[in-house]
Design a protein around this motif. Sequence first.
Motif, mmCIF file in Angstrom:
data_model
loop_
_atom_site.group_PDB
_atom_site.id
_atom_site.type_symbol
_atom_site.label_atom_id
_atom_site.label_comp_id
_atom_site.label_asym_id
_atom_site.label_seq_id
_atom_site.Cartn_x
_atom_site.Cartn_y
_atom_site.Cartn_z
ATOM 1 N N MET A 210 0.803 -1.223 0.000
ATOM 2 C CA MET A 210 0.000 0.000 0.000
ATOM 3 C C MET A 210 0.838 1.276 0.000
ATOM 4 N N THR A 211 2.120 1.195 -0.222
ATOM 5 C CA THR A 211 2.937 2.414 -0.289
ATOM 6 C C THR A 211 2.617 3.215 -1.538
ATOM 7 N N TYR A 212 2.044 2.586 -2.537
ATOM 8 C CA TYR A 212 1.679 3.288 -3.764
ATOM 9 C C TYR A 212 0.649 4.387 -3.499
ATOM 10 N N LEU A 213 -0.095 4.257 -2.411
ATOM 11 C CA LEU A 213 -1.128 5.246 -2.111
ATOM 12 C C LEU A 213 -0.547 6.633 -1.864
ATOM 13 N N THR A 214 0.663 6.708 -1.347
ATOM 14 C CA THR A 214 1.291 8.012 -1.091
ATOM 15 C C THR A 214 2.364 8.349 -2.114
ATOM 16 N N ASP A 215 2.719 7.415 -2.967
ATOM 17 C CA ASP A 215 3.733 7.651 -3.992
ATOM 18 C C ASP A 215 3.029 7.991 -5.306
ATOM 19 N N TYR A 216 2.627 9.239 -5.424
ATOM 20 C CA TYR A 216 1.828 9.664 -6.577
ATOM 21 C C TYR A 216 2.568 9.509 -7.902
ATOM 22 N N LYS A 217 3.890 9.602 -7.859
ATOM 23 C CA LYS A 217 4.662 9.489 -9.100
ATOM 24 C C LYS A 217 4.563 8.083 -9.690
ATOM 25 N N SER A 218 4.395 7.085 -8.822
ATOM 26 C CA SER A 218 4.297 5.701 -9.324
ATOM 27 C C SER A 218 2.971 5.456 -10.049
ATOM 28 N N TRP A 219 2.011 6.313 -9.862
ATOM 29 C CA TRP A 219 0.711 6.140 -10.510
ATOM 30 C C TRP A 219 0.827 6.248 -12.026
ATOM 31 N N ALA A 220 1.855 6.951 -12.478
ATOM 32 C CA ALA A 220 2.038 7.134 -13.921
ATOM 33 C C ALA A 220 2.404 5.820 -14.624
ATOM 34 N N LYS A 221 2.787 4.803 -13.857
ATOM 35 C CA LYS A 221 3.100 3.495 -14.457
ATOM 36 C C LYS A 221 1.895 2.923 -15.185
ATOM 37 N N CYS A 222 0.705 3.245 -14.707
ATOM 38 C CA CYS A 222 -0.532 2.759 -15.335
ATOM 39 C C CYS A 222 -0.937 3.722 -16.445
ATOM 40 N N SER A 223 -0.825 3.257 -17.674
ATOM 41 C CA SER A 223 -1.204 4.122 -18.790
ATOM 42 C C SER A 223 -2.670 3.954 -19.192
ATOM 43 N N GLU A 224 -3.216 2.777 -18.897
ATOM 44 C CA GLU A 224 -4.606 2.527 -19.262
ATOM 45 C C GLU A 224 -5.276 1.706 -18.168
ATOM 46 N N PRO A 225 -6.456 1.987 -17.749
ATOM 47 C CA PRO A 225 -7.283 3.159 -17.982
ATOM 48 C C PRO A 225 -6.661 4.414 -17.354
ATOM 49 N N LYS A 226 -6.969 5.517 -17.920
ATOM 50 C CA LYS A 226 -6.418 6.790 -17.463
ATOM 51 C C LYS A 226 -6.874 7.075 -16.021
ATOM 52 N N ASN A 227 -5.948 7.458 -15.165
ATOM 53 C CA ASN A 227 -6.202 7.814 -13.756
ATOM 54 C C ASN A 227 -6.867 6.692 -12.957
ATOM 55 N N VAL A 228 -6.594 5.446 -13.304
ATOM 56 C CA VAL A 228 -7.253 4.323 -12.635
ATOM 57 C C VAL A 228 -6.843 4.215 -11.167
ATOM 58 N N VAL A 229 -5.620 4.599 -10.828
ATOM 59 C CA VAL A 229 -5.177 4.487 -9.442
ATOM 60 C C VAL A 229 -5.973 5.453 -8.568
ATOM 61 N N LEU A 230 -6.093 6.691 -9.011
ATOM 62 C CA LEU A 230 -6.882 7.675 -8.269
ATOM 63 C C LEU A 230 -8.348 7.255 -8.199
ATOM 64 N N PHE A 231 -8.868 6.773 -9.305
ATOM 65 C CA PHE A 231 -10.257 6.327 -9.407
ATOM 66 C C PHE A 231 -10.546 5.219 -8.397
ATOM 67 N N ASN A 232 -9.742 4.156 -8.426
ATOM 68 C CA ASN A 232 -9.957 3.032 -7.513
ATOM 69 C C ASN A 232 -9.714 3.432 -6.059
ATOM 70 N N THR A 233 -8.662 4.191 -5.818
ATOM 71 C CA THR A 233 -8.338 4.595 -4.452
ATOM 72 C C THR A 233 -9.482 5.393 -3.836
ATOM 73 N N ALA A 234 -9.980 6.364 -4.572
ATOM 74 C CA ALA A 234 -11.058 7.212 -4.041
ATOM 75 C C ALA A 234 -12.315 6.391 -3.746
ATOM 76 N N LEU A 235 -12.687 5.520 -4.664
ATOM 77 C CA LEU A 235 -13.920 4.751 -4.474
ATOM 78 C C LEU A 235 -13.778 3.668 -3.410
ATOM 79 N N PHE A 236 -12.641 2.997 -3.363
ATOM 80 C CA PHE A 236 -12.443 1.989 -2.322
ATOM 81 C C PHE A 236 -12.321 2.643 -0.940
ATOM 82 N N MET A 237 -11.709 3.817 -0.870
ATOM 83 C CA MET A 237 -11.646 4.540 0.415
ATOM 84 C C MET A 237 -13.052 4.959 0.855
ATOM 85 N N THR A 238 -13.846 5.394 -0.085
ATOM 86 C CA THR A 238 -15.231 5.761 0.229
ATOM 87 C C THR A 238 -15.989 4.550 0.747
#
Length: 191
Positions: A129-157
């Motif tokens: 779960m260190t990826y949650l605070t390492d925003y630069k590593s999110w760029a590793k995912c090219s598709e779907p766009k912004n999927v890390v932020l998308f999943n993180t926000a919804l799973f946190m909710t």
Amino acid sequence: MCTGKCSRIIAYTLYPMVLLSIICNIVLFFPDLSAKYVKEQHITGEVMYMGGLIGGGLLVLMSALSIHLTGEHGCCANRLGMFLSILFAALGAAGAVYSFIAAFLGLTNGPLCKPETGDWQRLFQSSNMTYLTDYKSWAKCSEPKNVVLFNTALFMTLLIASCLQGLLCAMQIINGLAGTLFGTCDKKEHA
């Protein structure tokens, strides 16, 4: 306060949490707000557990409806009704726990995504779960766009909603025990 009023308040508070859980789970099926990934079955595995739909949604809704009906009877001297509300509150708590576990696993394992080179994979599964605070590593995912932020926000909710649902159901268990054991009744409500 009569245990019936408390039951109604708990039920009215559970309803929006149920709706929030259902919406979050449905939206998680459409990363990048596209049906393309559902059709191709490139969805994070924990979304398929449907924790928000089954646990935080259906099971907690059944609990909320029962708790609401118990509170609507007016006089709380109906000990059987209060006892049944304990059972349904326990069912709701179990649903909240299921939703919490599914959301926690979704956060722990990270999203399913496609890096710029390679096949679909869970890039953050071994990151603890260190990826949650390492925003630069999110760029590793090219598709779907912004999927890390998308999943993180919804799973946190979903995590927050399930914690609140579990807390409210635990409160109803205590409230139901009070109503069952003491049969509290407010004269004004009975009339």
